[in-house]
Scaffold this motif. Structure first.
Motif, PDB file in Angstrom:
ATOM      1  N   CYS A 121      -6.892 -24.885 -68.416  1.00 39.24           N
ATOM      2  CA  CYS A 121      -8.230 -25.411 -69.456  1.00 39.24           C
ATOM      3  C   CYS A 121      -7.782 -24.980 -70.781  1.00 39.24           C
ATOM      4  CB  CYS A 121      -9.535 -24.801 -68.783  1.00 39.24           C
ATOM      5  SG  CYS A 121      -9.882 -23.154 -69.417  1.00 39.24           S
ATOM      6  N   PHE A 122      -8.552 -25.467 -71.696  1.00 45.85           N
ATOM      7  CA  PHE A 122      -8.559 -25.330 -73.105  1.00 45.85           C
ATOM      8  C   PHE A 122     -10.149 -25.496 -73.592  1.00 45.85           C
ATOM      9  CE2 PHE A 122      -8.079 -29.855 -73.053  1.00 45.85           C
ATOM     10  CZ  PHE A 122      -8.762 -30.289 -74.360  1.00 45.85           C
ATOM     11  N   LEU A 123     -10.179 -24.680 -74.456  1.00 44.35           N
ATOM     12  CA  LEU A 123     -11.376 -24.554 -75.234  1.00 44.35           C
ATOM     13  C   LEU A 123     -11.796 -25.655 -76.322  1.00 44.35           C
ATOM     14  CD1 LEU A 123     -14.176 -23.507 -76.938  1.00 44.35           C
ATOM     15  CD2 LEU A 123     -13.958 -22.924 -74.647  1.00 44.35           C
ATOM     16  N   ASP A 124     -12.825 -26.721 -75.919  1.00 43.96           N
ATOM     17  CA  ASP A 124     -12.903 -27.632 -76.725  1.00 43.96           C
ATOM     18  C   ASP A 124     -14.281 -27.349 -78.030  1.00 43.96           C
ATOM     19  OD1 ASP A 124     -13.449 -30.033 -78.239  1.00 43.96           O
ATOM     20  OD2 ASP A 124     -15.023 -30.763 -76.610  1.00 43.96           O
ATOM     21  N   CYS A 125     -13.549 -27.098 -79.119  1.00 37.00           N
ATOM     22  CA  CYS A 125     -14.160 -26.327 -80.122  1.00 37.00           C
ATOM     23  C   CYS A 125     -15.593 -27.115 -80.558  1.00 37.00           C
ATOM     24  CB  CYS A 125     -13.430 -26.172 -81.256  1.00 37.00           C
ATOM     25  SG  CYS A 125     -12.160 -24.935 -81.199  1.00 37.00           S
ATOM     26  N   VAL A 126     -15.424 -28.654 -80.345  1.00 39.64           N
ATOM     27  CA  VAL A 126     -16.420 -29.234 -80.874  1.00 39.64           C
ATOM     28  C   VAL A 126     -17.696 -29.046 -79.766  1.00 39.64           C
ATOM     29  CG1 VAL A 126     -17.496 -31.597 -80.862  1.00 39.64           C
ATOM     30  CG2 VAL A 126     -14.863 -31.209 -81.533  1.00 39.64           C
ATOM     31  N   SER A 127     -17.278 -29.207 -78.431  1.00 46.75           N
ATOM     32  CA  SER A 127     -18.646 -29.114 -77.522  1.00 46.75           C
ATOM     33  C   SER A 127     -18.778 -27.435 -77.172  1.00 46.75           C
ATOM     34  CB  SER A 127     -18.134 -29.718 -76.348  1.00 46.75           C
ATOM     35  OG  SER A 127     -17.071 -29.073 -75.450  1.00 46.75           O
ATOM     36  N   CYS A 128     -17.789 -26.508 -77.617  1.00 47.36           N
ATOM     37  CA  CYS A 128     -17.812 -25.192 -77.179  1.00 47.36           C
ATOM     38  C   CYS A 128     -17.826 -24.858 -75.728  1.00 47.36           C
ATOM     39  CB  CYS A 128     -18.902 -24.483 -78.040  1.00 47.36           C
ATOM     40  SG  CYS A 128     -18.494 -22.699 -78.263  1.00 47.36           S
ATOM     41  N   LYS A 129     -17.091 -25.693 -74.954  1.00 50.11           N
ATOM     42  CA  LYS A 129     -16.894 -25.547 -73.683  1.00 50.11           C
ATOM     43  C   LYS A 129     -15.269 -25.492 -73.062  1.00 50.11           C
ATOM     44  CE  LYS A 129     -21.472 -27.777 -72.563  1.00 50.11           C
ATOM     45  NZ  LYS A 129     -22.112 -28.804 -72.153  1.00 50.11           N
ATOM     46  N   PRO A 130     -14.910 -25.019 -71.834  1.00 48.99           N
ATOM     47  CA  PRO A 130     -13.668 -25.172 -71.373  1.00 48.99           C
ATOM     48  C   PRO A 130     -13.650 -26.579 -70.833  1.00 48.99           C
ATOM     49  CG  PRO A 130     -15.168 -23.687 -70.052  1.00 48.99           C
ATOM     50  CD  PRO A 130     -15.836 -23.924 -71.254  1.00 48.99           C
ATOM     51  N   VAL A 131     -12.457 -26.983 -71.086  1.00 42.98           N
ATOM     52  CA  VAL A 131     -12.132 -28.332 -70.580  1.00 42.98           C
ATOM     53  C   VAL A 131     -10.885 -28.297 -69.643  1.00 42.98           C
ATOM     54  CG1 VAL A 131     -11.495 -30.749 -71.091  1.00 42.98           C
ATOM     55  CG2 VAL A 131     -13.152 -29.555 -72.725  1.00 42.98           C
ATOM     56  N   CYS A 132     -10.990 -29.055 -68.648  1.00 39.68           N
ATOM     57  CA  CYS A 132      -9.929 -29.164 -67.774  1.00 39.68           C
ATOM     58  C   CYS A 132      -8.918 -30.106 -68.161  1.00 39.68           C
ATOM     59  CB  CYS A 132     -10.025 -29.658 -66.323  1.00 39.68           C
ATOM     60  SG  CYS A 132     -11.214 -28.302 -65.267  1.00 39.68           S
ATOM     61  N   SER A 133      -7.821 -29.849 -68.763  1.00 40.80           N
ATOM     62  CA  SER A 133      -6.959 -30.860 -69.492  1.00 40.80           C
ATOM     63  C   SER A 133      -6.254 -31.892 -68.497  1.00 40.80           C
ATOM     64  CB  SER A 133      -5.560 -30.105 -70.168  1.00 40.80           C
ATOM     65  OG  SER A 133      -5.090 -29.374 -69.128  1.00 40.80           O
ATOM     66  N   CYS A 134      -6.576 -31.750 -67.291  1.00 40.30           N
ATOM     67  CA  CYS A 134      -5.990 -32.845 -66.329  1.00 40.30           C
ATOM     68  C   CYS A 134      -7.180 -33.999 -66.063  1.00 40.30           C
ATOM     69  CB  CYS A 134      -5.614 -32.084 -65.009  1.00 40.30           C
ATOM     70  SG  CYS A 134      -4.233 -31.036 -65.044  1.00 40.30           S
ATOM     71  N   ASN A 135      -8.231 -33.689 -66.756  1.00 38.97           N
ATOM     72  CA  ASN A 135      -9.270 -34.603 -66.455  1.00 38.97           C
ATOM     73  C   ASN A 135      -9.581 -35.485 -67.506  1.00 38.97           C
ATOM     74  OD1 ASN A 135      -9.466 -33.546 -63.913  1.00 38.97           O
ATOM     75  ND2 ASN A 135     -11.119 -32.348 -64.445  1.00 38.97           N
ATOM     76  N   THR A 136      -8.749 -35.679 -68.608  1.00 42.45           N
ATOM     77  CA  THR A 136      -8.896 -36.304 -69.898  1.00 42.45           C
ATOM     78  C   THR A 136      -8.014 -37.598 -70.023  1.00 42.45           C
ATOM     79  OG1 THR A 136      -7.692 -35.086 -71.295  1.00 42.45           O
ATOM     80  CG2 THR A 136     -10.194 -34.497 -71.298  1.00 42.45           C
ATOM     81  N   PRO A 137      -8.615 -38.703 -70.460  1.00 40.18           N
ATOM     82  CA  PRO A 137      -7.656 -39.778 -70.782  1.00 40.18           C
ATOM     83  C   PRO A 137      -6.325 -39.088 -71.485  1.00 40.18           C
ATOM     84  CG  PRO A 137      -9.659 -40.613 -71.471  1.00 40.18           C
ATOM     85  CD  PRO A 137      -9.882 -38.833 -71.143  1.00 40.18           C
ATOM     86  N   GLY A 138      -5.054 -39.679 -70.940  1.00 45.13           N
ATOM     87  CA  GLY A 138      -3.721 -39.181 -71.457  1.00 45.13           C
ATOM     88  C   GLY A 138      -3.208 -38.098 -70.669  1.00 45.13           C
ATOM     89  N   ALA A 139      -3.924 -37.801 -69.475  1.00 41.34           N
ATOM     90  CA  ALA A 139      -3.526 -36.430 -68.728  1.00 41.34           C
ATOM     91  C   ALA A 139      -2.424 -36.906 -67.787  1.00 41.34           C
ATOM     92  CB  ALA A 139      -4.620 -35.671 -67.867  1.00 41.34           C
ATOM     93  N   VAL A 140      -1.410 -35.903 -67.383  1.00 36.29           N
ATOM     94  CA  VAL A 140      -0.600 -36.107 -66.303  1.00 36.29           C
ATOM     95  C   VAL A 140      -0.196 -34.760 -65.739  1.00 36.29           C
ATOM     96  CG1 VAL A 140       1.858 -36.836 -65.865  1.00 36.29           C
ATOM     97  CG2 VAL A 140       0.891 -37.911 -67.782  1.00 36.29           C
ATOM     98  N   CYS A 141      -0.686 -34.643 -64.450  1.00 32.71           N
ATOM     99  CA  CYS A 141      -0.773 -33.328 -63.770  1.00 32.71           C
ATOM    100  C   CYS A 141      -0.223 -33.732 -62.299  1.00 32.71           C
ATOM    101  CB  CYS A 141      -2.150 -32.534 -63.942  1.00 32.71           C
ATOM    102  SG  CYS A 141      -2.764 -32.137 -65.750  1.00 32.71           S
ATOM    103  N   GLN A 142      -0.193 -32.413 -61.493  1.00 36.90           N
ATOM    104  CA  GLN A 142      -0.122 -32.251 -60.204  1.00 36.90           C
ATOM    105  C   GLN A 142       0.910 -33.243 -59.595  1.00 36.90           C
ATOM    106  OE1 GLN A 142      -4.194 -33.370 -59.352  1.00 36.90           O
ATOM    107  NE2 GLN A 142      -4.938 -31.485 -60.389  1.00 36.90           N
ATOM    108  N   ASP A 143       0.775 -34.125 -58.788  1.00 36.28           N
ATOM    109  CA  ASP A 143       1.889 -34.853 -57.865  1.00 36.28           C
ATOM    110  C   ASP A 143       2.025 -36.421 -58.274  1.00 36.28           C
ATOM    111  OD1 ASP A 143       3.364 -35.347 -55.907  1.00 36.28           O
ATOM    112  OD2 ASP A 143       1.827 -35.507 -54.220  1.00 36.28           O
TER     113      ASP A 143
END
Length: 330
Positions: free
Chosen positions: A83-105
Protein backbone atom coordinates in the motif's frame (compact mmCIF):
# COMPACT_ATOMS: atom_id res chain seq x y z
CA UNK A 1 14.69 53.04 0.09
CA UNK A 2 13.80 50.17 -2.29
CA UNK A 3 10.32 48.63 -2.15
CA UNK A 4 9.46 45.10 -3.12
CA UNK A 5 7.22 44.67 -6.14
CA UNK A 6 3.72 43.40 -5.19
CA UNK A 7 4.07 40.74 -7.89
CA UNK A 8 7.15 39.32 -6.17
CA UNK A 9 5.27 39.14 -2.88
CA UNK A 10 2.42 37.15 -4.42
CA UNK A 11 4.55 34.90 -6.63
CA UNK A 12 5.34 32.23 -3.93
CA UNK A 13 1.66 31.91 -3.02
CA UNK A 14 0.61 31.60 -6.65
CA UNK A 15 3.26 28.95 -7.26
CA UNK A 16 2.17 27.01 -4.15
CA UNK A 17 -1.46 27.07 -5.28
CA UNK A 18 -0.49 25.77 -8.72
CA UNK A 19 1.43 22.85 -7.21
CA UNK A 20 -1.50 21.92 -4.97
CA UNK A 21 -3.81 21.75 -8.01
CA UNK A 22 -1.34 19.73 -10.08
CA UNK A 23 -2.70 16.20 -10.75
CA UNK A 24 0.82 14.84 -10.42
CA UNK A 25 1.37 16.42 -6.99
CA UNK A 26 -1.88 14.96 -5.66
CA UNK A 27 -0.78 11.44 -6.59
CA UNK A 28 2.69 11.54 -5.05
CA UNK A 29 3.82 8.24 -3.48
CA UNK A 30 5.26 7.79 -0.04
CA UNK A 31 8.69 9.34 -0.66
CA UNK A 32 8.15 11.55 -3.68
CA UNK A 33 9.22 14.65 -1.71
CA UNK A 34 11.84 14.13 1.01
CA UNK A 35 10.76 15.00 4.53
CA UNK A 36 12.46 17.67 6.54
CA UNK A 37 15.01 16.18 8.97
CA UNK A 38 13.77 15.55 12.48
CA UNK A 39 10.10 16.10 11.67
CA UNK A 40 8.94 12.50 11.71
CA UNK A 41 6.16 11.59 14.11
CA UNK A 42 6.15 8.32 16.09
CA UNK A 43 4.82 5.23 14.25
CA UNK A 44 1.29 4.15 15.11
CA UNK A 45 0.69 1.01 17.13
CA UNK A 46 1.23 -2.01 14.86
CA UNK A 47 -1.73 -4.21 13.99
CA UNK A 48 -1.49 -7.73 15.51
CA UNK A 49 -0.28 -10.26 12.91
CA UNK A 50 -2.81 -12.24 10.88
CA UNK A 51 -1.60 -15.63 9.61
CA UNK A 52 1.92 -14.51 10.38
CA UNK A 53 1.60 -11.33 8.28
CA UNK A 54 2.51 -7.99 9.86
CA UNK A 55 1.41 -5.01 7.70
CA UNK A 56 4.04 -2.41 6.98
CA UNK A 57 3.58 1.22 8.00
CA UNK A 58 3.55 4.12 5.55
CA UNK A 59 3.37 7.89 5.84
CA UNK A 60 2.92 11.01 3.73
CA UNK A 61 6.23 12.78 3.17
CA UNK A 62 4.90 15.71 1.18
CA UNK A 63 4.91 19.00 3.14
CA UNK A 64 2.30 20.26 0.65
CA UNK A 65 -0.24 18.37 2.79
CA UNK A 66 0.45 19.67 6.34
CA UNK A 67 -2.59 17.97 7.95
CA UNK A 68 -1.26 14.58 6.85
CA UNK A 69 2.48 15.24 6.72
CA UNK A 70 4.52 12.49 8.44
CA UNK A 71 1.53 10.73 9.98
CA UNK A 72 2.09 6.97 10.09
CA UNK A 73 -0.58 4.47 9.04
CA UNK A 74 -0.80 0.68 8.91
CA UNK A 75 -1.38 -0.96 5.53
CA UNK A 76 -4.61 -2.97 5.25
CA UNK A 77 -4.16 -6.76 5.43
CA UNK A 78 -5.35 -7.20 1.84
CA UNK A 79 -2.26 -5.29 0.68
CA UNK A 80 -0.04 -5.64 3.73
CA UNK A 81 3.20 -4.88 1.90
CA UNK A 82 2.13 -2.91 -1.16
CA UNK A 83 0.00 0.00 0.00
CA UNK A 84 0.94 3.68 -0.18
CA UNK A 85 -0.28 6.70 1.75
CA UNK A 86 -2.57 8.95 -0.30
CA UNK A 87 -1.66 12.41 0.99
CA UNK A 88 -4.96 13.90 -0.22
CA UNK A 89 -7.27 11.60 1.77
CA UNK A 90 -4.56 10.81 4.36
CA UNK A 91 -5.41 7.13 4.13
CA UNK A 92 -3.43 4.04 3.09
CA UNK A 93 -4.43 2.87 -0.38
CA UNK A 94 -4.04 -0.60 -1.88
CA UNK A 95 -2.16 0.12 -5.09
CA UNK A 96 -3.74 -2.97 -6.70
CA UNK A 97 -7.29 -1.58 -6.51
CA UNK A 98 -6.96 1.63 -8.50
CA UNK A 99 -7.31 2.16 -12.29
CA UNK A 100 -4.04 1.28 -14.01
CA UNK A 101 -3.06 -1.39 -11.47
CA UNK A 102 -1.40 -4.65 -12.54
CA UNK A 103 -0.89 -7.16 -9.72
CA UNK A 104 -1.05 -10.80 -8.75
CA UNK A 105 -1.78 -13.45 -11.43
CA UNK A 106 -1.86 -10.81 -13.33
CA UNK A 107 -4.95 -8.91 -12.36
CA UNK A 108 -5.55 -5.63 -14.24
CA UNK A 109 -7.73 -2.67 -13.35
CA UNK A 110 -8.40 -0.88 -16.63
CA UNK A 111 -8.60 2.83 -17.24
CA UNK A 112 -12.37 2.32 -17.34
CA UNK A 113 -12.28 0.89 -13.79
CA UNK A 114 -13.15 -2.67 -14.90
CA UNK A 115 -11.09 -5.48 -13.32
CA UNK A 116 -9.95 -8.39 -15.49
CA UNK A 117 -7.22 -11.03 -15.74
CA UNK A 118 -4.77 -11.59 -18.58
CA UNK A 119 -2.69 -14.70 -18.07
CA UNK A 120 -0.47 -14.64 -21.16
CA UNK A 121 2.18 -17.37 -21.12
CA UNK A 122 5.26 -17.92 -19.00
CA UNK A 123 8.64 -16.80 -20.39
CA UNK A 124 6.97 -14.68 -23.08
CA UNK A 125 6.50 -10.94 -23.68
CA UNK A 126 3.27 -9.05 -24.26
CA UNK A 127 2.31 -5.50 -25.27
CA UNK A 128 0.63 -3.85 -22.32
CA UNK A 129 0.45 -0.30 -23.70
CA UNK A 130 1.14 0.92 -27.23
CA UNK A 131 0.75 4.55 -28.35
CA UNK A 132 2.67 6.66 -30.90
CA UNK A 133 5.13 7.96 -28.28
CA UNK A 134 4.95 5.24 -25.61
CA UNK A 135 5.23 1.47 -25.73
CA UNK A 136 5.32 -0.81 -22.67
CA UNK A 137 5.91 -4.56 -22.79
CA UNK A 138 5.66 -6.99 -19.91
CA UNK A 139 7.77 -10.14 -19.51
CA UNK A 140 5.78 -12.91 -17.85
CA UNK A 141 7.19 -15.63 -15.63
CA UNK A 142 5.07 -18.53 -14.49
CA UNK A 143 4.49 -22.05 -13.40
CA UNK A 144 2.34 -24.79 -14.89
CA UNK A 145 -0.43 -26.33 -12.84
CA UNK A 146 -1.25 -29.76 -14.22
CA UNK A 147 -4.88 -29.36 -13.15
CA UNK A 148 -5.34 -26.30 -15.40
CA UNK A 149 -4.94 -25.62 -19.10
CA UNK A 150 -2.97 -22.44 -18.46
CA UNK A 151 0.10 -21.24 -16.61
CA UNK A 152 0.10 -19.34 -13.36
CA UNK A 153 1.83 -16.14 -14.49
CA UNK A 154 3.20 -12.91 -13.05
CA UNK A 155 4.81 -9.80 -14.59
CA UNK A 156 8.53 -10.04 -13.88
CA UNK A 157 9.80 -7.03 -15.83
CA UNK A 158 8.74 -4.06 -17.95
CA UNK A 159 10.35 -2.80 -21.14
CA UNK A 160 9.37 0.87 -21.47
CA UNK A 161 10.07 2.77 -24.70
CA UNK A 162 9.49 6.50 -25.07
CA UNK A 163 11.07 8.90 -27.56
CA UNK A 164 14.36 7.11 -28.36
CA UNK A 165 14.84 5.71 -24.85
CA UNK A 166 14.61 2.21 -23.41
CA UNK A 167 13.97 1.64 -19.71
CA UNK A 168 14.00 -1.83 -18.16
CA UNK A 169 12.49 -2.35 -14.70
CA UNK A 170 12.43 -5.85 -13.27
CA UNK A 171 12.49 -8.20 -10.30
CA UNK A 172 15.64 -10.22 -9.72
CA UNK A 173 15.19 -13.94 -9.27
CA UNK A 174 15.66 -15.06 -5.67
CA UNK A 175 15.04 -18.30 -3.80
CA UNK A 176 14.40 -16.72 -0.40
CA UNK A 177 12.87 -13.35 0.35
CA UNK A 178 14.37 -10.64 2.55
CA UNK A 179 12.60 -7.25 2.75
CA UNK A 180 15.91 -5.57 3.50
CA UNK A 181 17.58 -6.95 0.37
CA UNK A 182 17.31 -5.13 -2.96
CA UNK A 183 15.48 -7.29 -5.51
CA UNK A 184 14.78 -4.44 -7.93
CA UNK A 185 16.75 -4.04 -11.17
CA UNK A 186 16.71 -0.97 -13.43
CA UNK A 187 18.62 -0.15 -16.61
CA UNK A 188 18.32 2.93 -18.81
CA UNK A 189 19.35 2.78 -22.47
CA UNK A 190 21.23 -0.45 -21.79
CA UNK A 191 23.17 0.83 -18.75
CA UNK A 192 22.33 -0.77 -15.37
CA UNK A 193 21.68 1.76 -12.62
CA UNK A 194 23.05 1.38 -9.11
CA UNK A 195 20.19 1.77 -6.63
CA UNK A 196 22.35 3.10 -3.85
CA UNK A 197 20.50 3.31 -0.55
CA UNK A 198 16.99 4.24 0.60
CA UNK A 199 17.27 7.85 -0.63
CA UNK A 200 18.29 6.89 -4.17
CA UNK A 201 16.86 8.97 -7.01
CA UNK A 202 17.67 9.47 -10.68
CA UNK A 203 17.09 12.31 -13.12
CA UNK A 204 17.75 12.44 -16.84
CA UNK A 205 16.04 15.22 -18.77
CA UNK A 206 12.27 14.57 -18.43
CA UNK A 207 12.79 11.21 -16.66
CA UNK A 208 12.63 11.21 -12.84
CA UNK A 209 12.85 8.12 -10.62
CA UNK A 210 12.47 8.15 -6.83
CA UNK A 211 12.18 5.56 -4.09
CA UNK A 212 8.75 4.63 -2.74
CA UNK A 213 10.28 2.42 -0.04
CA UNK A 214 13.77 1.85 1.31
CA UNK A 215 14.12 -1.22 -0.94
CA UNK A 216 12.18 -2.82 -3.79
CA UNK A 217 9.97 0.14 -4.68
CA UNK A 218 10.28 2.96 -7.20
CA UNK A 219 8.20 5.69 -8.83
CA UNK A 220 9.05 6.52 -12.45
CA UNK A 221 7.77 9.62 -14.21
CA UNK A 222 8.32 11.16 -17.61
CA UNK A 223 6.92 14.66 -17.75
CA UNK A 224 3.63 14.94 -19.67
CA UNK A 225 3.78 11.25 -20.58
CA UNK A 226 3.41 8.70 -17.78
CA UNK A 227 3.92 7.82 -14.14
CA UNK A 228 4.57 4.23 -13.01
CA UNK A 229 4.94 2.85 -9.50
CA UNK A 230 6.65 -0.54 -9.29
CA UNK A 231 7.22 -2.76 -6.26
CA UNK A 232 8.97 -6.12 -6.18
CA UNK A 233 7.04 -8.68 -4.12
CA UNK A 234 7.37 -12.46 -3.59
CA UNK A 235 4.86 -15.28 -3.59
CA UNK A 236 4.56 -16.11 0.10
CA UNK A 237 3.85 -19.54 1.57
CA UNK A 238 0.30 -18.59 2.62
CA UNK A 239 -0.52 -17.12 -0.80
CA UNK A 240 0.89 -20.24 -2.46
CA UNK A 241 -1.22 -22.49 -0.25
CA UNK A 242 -4.46 -20.57 -0.87
CA UNK A 243 -4.09 -20.46 -4.66
CA UNK A 244 -2.41 -23.82 -5.14
CA UNK A 245 0.75 -22.38 -6.68
CA UNK A 246 2.93 -25.03 -4.99
CA UNK A 247 5.85 -22.59 -4.81
CA UNK A 248 8.99 -24.32 -3.54
CA UNK A 249 12.01 -22.97 -1.69
CA UNK A 250 14.17 -22.79 -4.82
CA UNK A 251 12.26 -19.80 -6.27
CA UNK A 252 9.82 -17.43 -4.54
CA UNK A 253 8.76 -16.01 -7.94
CA UNK A 254 9.62 -12.39 -7.18
CA UNK A 255 7.54 -10.21 -9.49
CA UNK A 256 6.27 -6.67 -9.98
CA UNK A 257 3.13 -5.06 -8.65
CA UNK A 258 2.46 -1.99 -10.77
CA UNK A 259 0.45 1.19 -10.92
CA UNK A 260 0.14 3.18 -14.16
CA UNK A 261 -1.00 6.75 -14.69
CA UNK A 262 -0.93 8.35 -18.14
CA UNK A 263 -1.04 12.04 -18.97
CA UNK A 264 -1.12 12.28 -22.77
CA UNK A 265 -2.44 9.11 -24.42
CA UNK A 266 -3.98 9.32 -27.87
CA UNK A 267 -7.33 7.76 -28.67
CA UNK A 268 -5.46 5.18 -30.78
CA UNK A 269 -3.78 3.61 -27.75
CA UNK A 270 -3.85 -0.19 -27.64
CA UNK A 271 -2.40 -3.10 -25.71
CA UNK A 272 -3.76 -5.30 -22.94
CA UNK A 273 -4.09 -2.32 -20.58
CA UNK A 274 -3.75 0.59 -23.00
CA UNK A 275 -6.96 -0.07 -24.94
CA UNK A 276 -9.01 0.45 -21.78
CA UNK A 277 -8.08 4.16 -21.87
CA UNK A 278 -9.73 4.83 -25.26
CA UNK A 279 -12.83 7.01 -25.02
CA UNK A 280 -14.89 4.54 -27.07
CA UNK A 281 -13.60 1.35 -25.40
CA UNK A 282 -16.17 -1.25 -24.38
CA UNK A 283 -14.88 -4.09 -22.20
CA UNK A 284 -14.84 -7.47 -23.93
CA UNK A 285 -14.48 -9.58 -20.79
CA UNK A 286 -17.35 -11.53 -19.25
CA UNK A 287 -17.89 -9.53 -16.08
CA UNK A 288 -20.24 -12.10 -14.56
CA UNK A 289 -17.49 -14.74 -14.47
CA UNK A 290 -15.68 -15.55 -11.23
CA UNK A 291 -12.46 -14.65 -13.02
CA UNK A 292 -13.11 -12.25 -15.93
CA UNK A 293 -10.35 -13.11 -18.42
CA UNK A 294 -9.23 -11.08 -21.44
CA UNK A 295 -8.33 -13.34 -24.33
CA UNK A 296 -6.55 -12.52 -27.56
CA UNK A 297 -3.10 -13.68 -26.45
CA UNK A 298 -1.64 -13.87 -30.02
CA UNK A 299 -2.36 -10.25 -30.94
CA UNK A 300 -0.60 -8.93 -27.83
CA UNK A 301 2.42 -11.23 -28.14
CA UNK A 302 5.73 -9.62 -29.06
CA UNK A 303 9.16 -11.05 -29.86
CA UNK A 304 11.11 -9.38 -27.05
CA UNK A 305 10.97 -7.00 -24.12
CA UNK A 306 12.02 -4.07 -26.35
CA UNK A 307 10.19 -5.18 -29.49
CA UNK A 308 7.04 -3.45 -30.71
CA UNK A 309 6.01 -5.98 -33.33
CA UNK A 310 2.75 -7.08 -31.71
CA UNK A 311 -0.30 -6.92 -33.96
CA UNK A 312 -1.82 -4.03 -31.99
CA UNK A 313 1.35 -1.88 -31.97
CA UNK A 314 0.90 1.87 -32.39
CA UNK A 315 4.46 2.91 -31.50
CA UNK A 316 6.26 5.15 -34.01
CA UNK A 317 10.00 5.02 -33.37
CA UNK A 318 12.23 7.33 -35.37
CA UNK A 319 14.32 4.50 -36.85
CA UNK A 320 11.36 2.21 -37.41
CA UNK A 321 13.30 -0.93 -36.43
CA UNK A 322 11.98 -3.23 -33.69
CA UNK A 323 14.54 -3.96 -30.98
CA UNK A 324 14.56 -7.49 -29.59
CA UNK A 325 15.92 -8.63 -26.27
CA UNK A 326 15.24 -10.74 -23.23
CA UNK A 327 13.04 -9.54 -20.39
CA UNK A 328 14.76 -11.84 -17.92
CA UNK A 329 16.42 -10.19 -14.96
CA UNK A 330 18.96 -12.18 -12.91
Amino acid sequence: MKTTSPLLLWLPLLLFAWVIESPVAAQQPEVAIPAAPGKSGPPVKPIPPLNGVVPKQVRCLSPLFPLCFNQWHNCPFECANTCFLDCVSCKPVCSCNTPGAVCQDPRFVGGDGVTFFFHGRKNEDFCLVSDPNLHINGHFIGKRNQKLTRDFTWVQSLGIMFDDHQLLVGAKRTSTWDDNEEHLYISFNGTPLSLDGPNWNYRNSSLVMTRTSSTNGVAIEVQDNFRITAAVVPIGAEESRIHGYNITNDDCFAHLELGFKFFNLSDKVDGVLGQTYRSNYVSKVKLSANMPVMGGIPKYSTSGIFAYDCTVSRFARANGTPVTGSGKVF
